[in-house]
Design a protein around this motif. Structure first.
Motif, short mmCIF file in Angstrom:
data_model
loop_
_atom_site.label_atom_id
_atom_site.label_comp_id
_atom_site.label_asym_id
_atom_site.label_seq_id
_atom_site.Cartn_x
_atom_site.Cartn_y
_atom_site.Cartn_z
N PRO A 1 0.81 -1.22 0.00
CA PRO A 1 0.00 0.00 0.00
C PRO A 1 0.85 1.27 0.00
O PRO A 1 0.47 2.27 -0.61
N LEU A 2 2.01 1.24 0.66
CA LEU A 2 2.88 2.41 0.70
C LEU A 2 3.39 2.75 -0.71
O LEU A 2 3.42 3.93 -1.10
N VAL A 3 3.77 1.75 -1.46
CA VAL A 3 4.22 1.98 -2.84
C VAL A 3 3.07 2.55 -3.68
O VAL A 3 3.26 3.47 -4.47
N GLY A 4 1.87 2.01 -3.49
CA GLY A 4 0.71 2.53 -4.20
C GLY A 4 0.43 3.99 -3.85
O GLY A 4 0.13 4.80 -4.72
N GLN B 1 -7.68 3.97 -2.27
CA GLN B 1 -7.80 2.51 -2.25
C GLN B 1 -6.55 1.87 -1.64
O GLN B 1 -6.64 0.91 -0.89
N ALA B 2 -5.38 2.41 -1.97
CA ALA B 2 -4.14 1.88 -1.38
C ALA B 2 -4.12 2.12 0.13
O ALA B 2 -3.65 1.28 0.90
N PHE B 3 -4.64 3.26 0.55
CA PHE B 3 -4.70 3.56 1.98
C PHE B 3 -5.66 2.61 2.70
O PHE B 3 -5.42 2.23 3.84
N ARG B 4 -6.74 2.21 2.02
CA ARG B 4 -7.73 1.33 2.63
C ARG B 4 -7.21 -0.08 2.88
O ARG B 4 -7.67 -0.75 3.80
N ILE B 5 -6.28 -0.56 2.05
CA ILE B 5 -5.85 -1.97 2.20
C ILE B 5 -4.67 -2.14 3.14
O ILE B 5 -4.25 -3.26 3.39
N ARG B 6 -4.15 -1.05 3.67
CA ARG B 6 -2.98 -1.21 4.55
C ARG B 6 -3.38 -1.96 5.81
O ARG B 6 -4.48 -1.81 6.31
N PRO B 7 -2.48 -2.81 6.32
CA PRO B 7 -2.79 -3.57 7.54
C PRO B 7 -2.80 -2.66 8.77
O PRO B 7 -2.25 -1.56 8.72
N PRO B 8 -3.36 -3.11 9.85
CA PRO B 8 -3.34 -2.30 11.08
C PRO B 8 -1.92 -2.02 11.54
O PRO B 8 -1.00 -2.77 11.23
N ALA B 9 -1.75 -0.94 12.27
CA ALA B 9 -0.42 -0.54 12.75
C ALA B 9 0.19 -1.63 13.62
O ALA B 9 -0.51 -2.33 14.36
N GLY B 10 1.50 -1.77 13.48
CA GLY B 10 2.21 -2.75 14.28
C GLY B 10 2.36 -4.11 13.63
O GLY B 10 2.86 -5.02 14.24
N ASP B 11 1.94 -4.25 12.37
CA ASP B 11 2.04 -5.54 11.70
C ASP B 11 3.28 -5.66 10.83
O ASP B 11 3.42 -6.59 10.08
N ASP B 12 4.18 -4.73 10.88
CA ASP B 12 5.34 -4.77 10.01
C ASP B 12 6.41 -5.66 10.49
O ASP B 12 6.75 -6.20 11.32
#
Length: 143
Positions: free
Chosen positions: A92-95, A132-143
């Motif tokens: 999502p960050l690249v998008g 749309q890219a912002f919507r699919i990002r996982p919840p914080a702390g999943d990296d």
């Protein structure tokens, strides 16, 4: 991490929508880049062509990830974990970055008076892509 039993991030309709929207946005901006290359100058048009080409690669790879995730959901013996992959937050960050660059390019072309209505439409497509890219990002702390 998503709750146990939730579908993997890449297998959701939001990811499919992101991939298809990226390909549609590529088509729009590639056409505008070709028109700019022929009309306003070689380098601005070439920059838009190259940026839209990166968006095509992004869209196709996201579409492939969607298809692989849907296929992996039916695999009786999965060979790889479906959750908490490092690239799940980077896609999502690249998008977002690509969409942001296209928004800036469209604004610059529209303000310079080169096909303003078409670049404003491209700006809207790029903003939808960023959303749309912002919507699919996982919840914080999943990296």
């Amino acid at each position: 991490m998503p709750p146990l039993g939730a579908p993997p991030t890449y297998s959701t309709p939001a990811t499919l929508g992101l991939a298809l929207l990226a390909i549609l946005t590529f088509l729009w901006h590639f056409t505008l880049g070709a028109l700019a290359y022929a009309g306003s100058g070689r380098y601005p048009g070439l920059a838009l062509l190259l940026l839209s080409g990166l968006l095509l690669v992004y869209g196709v790879l996201t579409l492939i990830r969607y298809a692989e995730a849907r296929d992996a959901m039916n695999d009786p013996q999965p060979r790889a974990a479906m959750y908490a992959t490092p690239h799940e937050s980077r896609v999502p960050l690249v998008g977002l970055c690509l969409a942001g660059l296209l928004v800036l390019a469209d604004a610059a072309f529209a303000l310079s008076g080169q096909l303003p209505p078409w670049h404003l439409a491209g700006l809207l497509l790029s903003a939808l892509l960023a959303r749309q890219a912002f919507r699919i990002r996982p919840p914080a702390g999943d990296d």
